[in-house]
Design a protein around this motif. Structure first.
Motif, PDB file in Angstrom:
ATOM      1  N   LEU A   1       0.833  -1.209   0.000  1.00  0.00           N
ATOM      2  CA  LEU A   1       0.000   0.000   0.000  1.00  0.00           C
ATOM      3  C   LEU A   1       0.866   1.258   0.000  1.00  0.00           C
ATOM      4  CD1 LEU A   1      -2.750  -1.146   2.524  1.00  0.00           C
ATOM      5  CD2 LEU A   1      -2.999  -0.881   0.047  1.00  0.00           C
ATOM      6  N   GLU A   2       1.987   1.225   0.713  1.00  0.00           N
ATOM      7  CA  GLU A   2       2.913   2.362   0.694  1.00  0.00           C
ATOM      8  C   GLU A   2       3.440   2.600  -0.720  1.00  0.00           C
ATOM      9  OE1 GLU A   2       6.132   2.030   3.449  1.00  0.00           O
ATOM     10  OE2 GLU A   2       4.827   1.414   5.111  1.00  0.00           O
ATOM     11  N   LEU A   3       3.819   1.524  -1.397  1.00  0.00           N
ATOM     12  CA  LEU A   3       4.381   1.647  -2.749  1.00  0.00           C
ATOM     13  C   LEU A   3       3.321   2.084  -3.758  1.00  0.00           C
ATOM     14  CD1 LEU A   3       6.623  -1.541  -2.764  1.00  0.00           C
ATOM     15  CD2 LEU A   3       7.389   0.840  -2.627  1.00  0.00           C
ATOM     16  N   ILE A   4       2.097   1.577  -3.593  1.00  0.00           N
ATOM     17  CA  ILE A   4       1.013   1.983  -4.494  1.00  0.00           C
ATOM     18  C   ILE A   4       0.783   3.481  -4.396  1.00  0.00           C
ATOM     19  CG2 ILE A   4      -1.475   1.779  -4.905  1.00  0.00           C
ATOM     20  CD1 ILE A   4      -1.169  -1.181  -3.946  1.00  0.00           C
ATOM     21  N   GLU A   5       0.767   3.991  -3.166  1.00  0.00           N
ATOM     22  CA  GLU A   5       0.577   5.433  -2.972  1.00  0.00           C
ATOM     23  C   GLU A   5       1.796   6.216  -3.456  1.00  0.00           C
ATOM     24  OE1 GLU A   5      -1.085   8.414   0.495  1.00  0.00           O
ATOM     25  OE2 GLU A   5       0.069   6.658   1.119  1.00  0.00           O
ATOM     26  N   LYS A   6       2.977   5.746  -3.135  1.00  0.00           N
ATOM     27  CA  LYS A   6       4.215   6.449  -3.474  1.00  0.00           C
ATOM     28  C   LYS A   6       4.384   6.619  -4.980  1.00  0.00           C
ATOM     29  CE  LYS A   6       9.236   6.131  -2.707  1.00  0.00           C
ATOM     30  NZ  LYS A   6      10.318   5.340  -2.045  1.00  0.00           N
ATOM     31  N   TYR A   7       4.051   5.579  -5.747  1.00  0.00           N
ATOM     32  CA  TYR A   7       4.282   5.611  -7.190  1.00  0.00           C
ATOM     33  C   TYR A   7       2.988   5.727  -7.997  1.00  0.00           C
ATOM     34  CZ  TYR A   7       9.047   4.477  -5.933  1.00  0.00           C
ATOM     35  OH  TYR A   7      10.307   4.521  -5.393  1.00  0.00           O
ATOM     36  N   ASN A   8       1.916   6.115  -7.322  1.00  0.00           N
ATOM     37  CA  ASN A   8       0.619   6.351  -7.981  1.00  0.00           C
ATOM     38  C   ASN A   8       0.226   5.164  -8.859  1.00  0.00           C
ATOM     39  OD1 ASN A   8      -1.696   7.900  -8.597  1.00  0.00           O
ATOM     40  ND2 ASN A   8      -0.756   8.655 -10.486  1.00  0.00           N
ATOM     41  N   LEU A   9       0.408   3.969  -8.322  1.00  0.00           N
ATOM     42  CA  LEU A   9       0.062   2.761  -9.059  1.00  0.00           C
ATOM     43  C   LEU A   9      -1.436   2.507  -9.009  1.00  0.00           C
ATOM     44  CD1 LEU A   9       2.847   0.404  -7.639  1.00  0.00           C
ATOM     45  CD2 LEU A   9       2.925   1.710  -9.774  1.00  0.00           C
ATOM     46  N   VAL A  10      -1.942   1.786  -9.980  1.00  0.00           N
ATOM     47  CA  VAL A  10      -3.274   1.193  -9.884  1.00  0.00           C
ATOM     48  C   VAL A  10      -3.043  -0.201  -9.314  1.00  0.00           C
ATOM     49  CG1 VAL A  10      -5.358   0.507 -11.115  1.00  0.00           C
ATOM     50  CG2 VAL A  10      -4.070   2.532 -11.864  1.00  0.00           C
ATOM     51  N   GLY A  11      -3.196  -0.326  -7.996  1.00  0.00           N
ATOM     52  CA  GLY A  11      -2.759  -1.529  -7.299  1.00  0.00           C
ATOM     53  C   GLY A  11      -3.856  -2.556  -7.125  1.00  0.00           C
ATOM     54  N   ARG A  12      -3.446  -3.813  -7.066  1.00  0.00           N
ATOM     55  CA  ARG A  12      -4.372  -4.903  -6.782  1.00  0.00           C
ATOM     56  C   ARG A  12      -3.657  -5.913  -5.907  1.00  0.00           C
ATOM     57  NH1 ARG A  12      -6.397  -9.753  -8.809  1.00  0.00           N
ATOM     58  NH2 ARG A  12      -4.670  -9.946 -10.280  1.00  0.00           N
ATOM     59  N   ILE A  13      -4.283  -6.267  -4.804  1.00  0.00           N
ATOM     60  CA  ILE A  13      -3.700  -7.233  -3.881  1.00  0.00           C
ATOM     61  C   ILE A  13      -4.276  -8.620  -4.198  1.00  0.00           C
ATOM     62  CG2 ILE A  13      -3.321  -7.859  -1.472  1.00  0.00           C
ATOM     63  CD1 ILE A  13      -2.095  -5.141  -2.344  1.00  0.00           C
ATOM     64  N   CYS A  14      -3.399  -9.568  -4.467  1.00  0.00           N
ATOM     65  CA  CYS A  14      -3.831 -10.903  -4.853  1.00  0.00           C
ATOM     66  C   CYS A  14      -4.136 -11.767  -3.632  1.00  0.00           C
ATOM     67  CB  CYS A  14      -2.747 -11.580  -5.683  1.00  0.00           C
ATOM     68  SG  CYS A  14      -2.412 -10.769  -7.255  1.00  0.00           S
ATOM     69  N   HIS A  15      -4.999 -12.742  -3.807  1.00  0.00           N
ATOM     70  CA  HIS A  15      -5.324 -13.821  -2.868  1.00  0.00           C
ATOM     71  C   HIS A  15      -5.139 -13.457  -1.390  1.00  0.00           C
ATOM     72  CE1 HIS A  15      -1.003 -14.242  -3.230  1.00  0.00           C
ATOM     73  NE2 HIS A  15      -1.058 -14.959  -4.354  1.00  0.00           N
ATOM     74  N   VAL A  16      -5.841 -12.446  -0.923  1.00  0.00           N
ATOM     75  CA  VAL A  16      -5.753 -12.087   0.493  1.00  0.00           C
ATOM     76  C   VAL A  16      -6.293 -13.236   1.335  1.00  0.00           C
ATOM     77  CG1 VAL A  16      -8.033 -10.975   0.619  1.00  0.00           C
ATOM     78  CG2 VAL A  16      -6.199 -10.221   2.148  1.00  0.00           C
ATOM     79  N   SER A  17      -5.622 -13.515   2.453  1.00  0.00           N
ATOM     80  CA  SER A  17      -6.048 -14.632   3.298  1.00  0.00           C
ATOM     81  C   SER A  17      -6.301 -14.229   4.742  1.00  0.00           C
ATOM     82  CB  SER A  17      -4.993 -15.752   3.259  1.00  0.00           C
ATOM     83  OG  SER A  17      -3.782 -15.324   3.886  1.00  0.00           O
ATOM     84  N   THR A  18      -6.050 -12.970   5.080  1.00  0.00           N
ATOM     85  CA  THR A  18      -6.242 -12.502   6.454  1.00  0.00           C
ATOM     86  C   THR A  18      -7.217 -11.334   6.470  1.00  0.00           C
ATOM     87  OG1 THR A  18      -4.399 -10.924   6.326  1.00  0.00           O
ATOM     88  CG2 THR A  18      -3.889 -13.154   7.079  1.00  0.00           C
ATOM     89  N   ILE A  19      -8.140 -11.342   7.405  1.00  0.00           N
ATOM     90  CA  ILE A  19      -9.077 -10.228   7.511  1.00  0.00           C
ATOM     91  C   ILE A  19      -8.347  -8.971   7.953  1.00  0.00           C
ATOM     92  CG2 ILE A  19      -9.779 -10.663   9.896  1.00  0.00           C
ATOM     93  CD1 ILE A  19     -12.002  -9.516   6.893  1.00  0.00           C
ATOM     94  N   GLU A  20      -7.212  -9.124   8.671  1.00  0.00           N
ATOM     95  CA  GLU A  20      -6.413  -7.956   9.046  1.00  0.00           C
ATOM     96  C   GLU A  20      -5.865  -7.259   7.799  1.00  0.00           C
ATOM     97  OE1 GLU A  20      -6.093 -10.952  12.418  1.00  0.00           O
ATOM     98  OE2 GLU A  20      -6.015 -11.007  10.222  1.00  0.00           O
ATOM     99  N   GLY A  21      -5.433  -8.043   6.833  1.00  0.00           N
ATOM    100  CA  GLY A  21      -4.973  -7.459   5.575  1.00  0.00           C
ATOM    101  C   GLY A  21      -6.087  -6.747   4.845  1.00  0.00           C
ATOM    102  N   VAL A  22      -7.279  -7.343   4.849  1.00  0.00           N
ATOM    103  CA  VAL A  22      -8.431  -6.717   4.190  1.00  0.00           C
ATOM    104  C   VAL A  22      -8.732  -5.361   4.829  1.00  0.00           C
ATOM    105  CG1 VAL A  22     -10.904  -6.901   3.737  1.00  0.00           C
ATOM    106  CG2 VAL A  22      -9.443  -8.914   3.511  1.00  0.00           C
ATOM    107  N   MET A  23      -8.702  -5.299   6.141  1.00  0.00           N
ATOM    108  CA  MET A  23      -9.032  -4.046   6.829  1.00  0.00           C
ATOM    109  C   MET A  23      -8.038  -2.937   6.479  1.00  0.00           C
ATOM    110  SD  MET A  23     -11.852  -4.432   8.457  1.00  0.00           S
ATOM    111  CE  MET A  23     -12.307  -5.244   6.929  1.00  0.00           C
TER     112      MET A  23
END
Length: 410
Positions: free
Chosen positions: A203-225
């Motif tokens: 998320l830091e890198l997506i914001e830093k480099y203005n990426l259109v980011g997508r997080i693959c295969h999330v497995s933790t609800i903490e990550g989702v939050m």
């Protein structure tokens, strides 16, 4: 001209309609009132804009050394079997597509496919963006293949060259993976904190480099939050979840079968985490259902390689979510059709995701009452098995339409 009449699940609601598709162009030319004279007339089935899987490993590349597991033809047949009309394919091949030449050589191999395929290009320490617009994939830690990063510094340097691009992240922190490398179980070797820390850094890198980011295969609800909070801040990021992280949890395994279900990230979750992921998918915290289809032979699985074949059963999981977890047809349309279409439409000429004039005439037909017993012999994937072997789903894909061509699912 091909025509089908039935109950369509569309962006503006559910209604009975006639859909006409021009087989020459593959596009929908009319959505109108039923006439009772269509080529296919359905009764209670649901007609969705075709399902799209954003995370598939079809294995084939220019070396062809992994074709024994899967190739683009068999992957497309497995997709149709699961009601999937298009998929995005990952780059961690023996020869990864990382530049214009290698990308085009791999793209030529997809021409045999019966469904639309969008290829990700890989990001490595020495790669640069391609000359045309494509999606990119970065592996933050070691998984299957050799295209990955071992330090944050190397990843930051590489992504600085991809500012503004569409980049999808496999989120497992390389330092945590190194620290836990000698742990006893696969889940302990790749603990939840590896994903959570990697999501934070992505998320830091997506914001830093203005990426259109997508997080693959999330497995933790903490990550989702963390991703939900980033969206609220205006960071351009979406997230997917897999069928296996929705269906299985640690209470379902024994010492005998645990290794067979080995994947990255692992199925190490509690029942509570699994149900929380389902809730996040239903209520919009997670954007896509994507399989991470990773075909391996039974012999390879017995030796401990990570990955599960899931294309054949994509539609069955969609039905399971409706049957067992109160997803509405509109919920399924959103996470299986509309949202993934909004991703792939950025990279192709035609438009998916709606049953509407001018859109691609590829549709998924679901029969909520057609039971399906999952058996390896009925799978179209070349590896010939499923993690759902022996499980009966109440409801299944009855038909898949690919640009006006009908495939009936027996």
């Amino acid at each position: 001209m091909f025509s089908i009449e039935g109950n369509i699940v569309n962006k503006d609601g559910e209604m009975r309609a006639l859909v006409e598709i021009d087989e020459a162009s593959g596009l929908i030319v009319k959505v109108g009132e039923p006439t009772g004279e269509a080529d296919v007339i359905l009764k209670d089935e649901l007609i969705f804009p075709g399902f799209i899987d954003l995370h598939v490993h079809a294995r084939e590349d220019t070396t062809h050394i992994q074709d024994y597991k899967e190739d683009f033809m068999t992957a497309s047949e497995a997709a149709i079997n699961g009601g999937v009309v298009a998929f995005a394919e990952m780059p961690n091949n023996p020869v990864p597509p990382v530049d214009d030449e290698s990308y085009e050589e791999k793209r030529k191999l997809t021409e045999k496919s019966k469904v639309e395929i969008i290829l990700y290009a890989g990001i490595g320490s020495q790669t640069n963006p391609l000359s045309k617009k494509v999606p990119y994939k970065v592996f933050m830690g070691h998984s299957v293949g050799d295209l990955f990063f071992t330090t944050h510094e190397a990843l930051d340097t590489a992504l600085s060259r991809y500012a503004g691009e569409s980049v999808s992240f496999h989120c497992e922190d390389p330092k945590v993976l190194e620290e836990c490398d000698h742990a006893h179980t696969h889940g302990e070797k790749r603990p939840a904190r590896a994903e959570i820390l990697a999501v934070e850094y992505a998320l830091e890198l997506i914001e830093k480099y203005n990426l259109v980011g997508r997080i693959c295969h999330v497995s933790t609800i903490e990550g989702v939050m963390k991703i939900v909070e980033a969206k609220k801040k205006g960071i351009k990021v979406t997230v997917e979840v897999t069928p296996h992280h929705l269906f299985f949890d640690e209470t379902m395994f024994t010492d005998e079968n645990r290794n067979f279900f080995q994947v990255n990230p692992p199925i190490r979750q509690t029942k509570e985490n699994r149900l929380a992921l389902i809730g996040a998918l239903k209520h919009g915290g997670i954007d896509y259902l994507a399989t991470d289809h990773a075909p391996h032979t039974i012999e390879e699985k017995e030796k401990g390689i990570s990955g599960l074949p899931l294309l054949d059963t994509y539609g069955s999981i969609a039905v399971w979510l409706m049957r067992e977890h109160d997803f509405t047809p509109q919920d399924i349309r959103r996470v299986c059709s509309e949202n993934p279409a909004s991703f792939i439409n950025e990279f192709i000429k035609d438009r998916y995701g709606e049953i509407k004039e001018g859109f691609v005439g590829s549709l998924t037909v679901i029969d909520m009452n057609k039971k399906l017993l999952i058996e390896g012999k009925n799978m179209k994937t070349k590896c010939g098995w499923s993690p759902f072997d022996g499980i009966e789903f109440v409801g299944s894909v009855s038909m898949t339409i690919i640009k006006g061509k009908k495939y009936e699912n027996k």
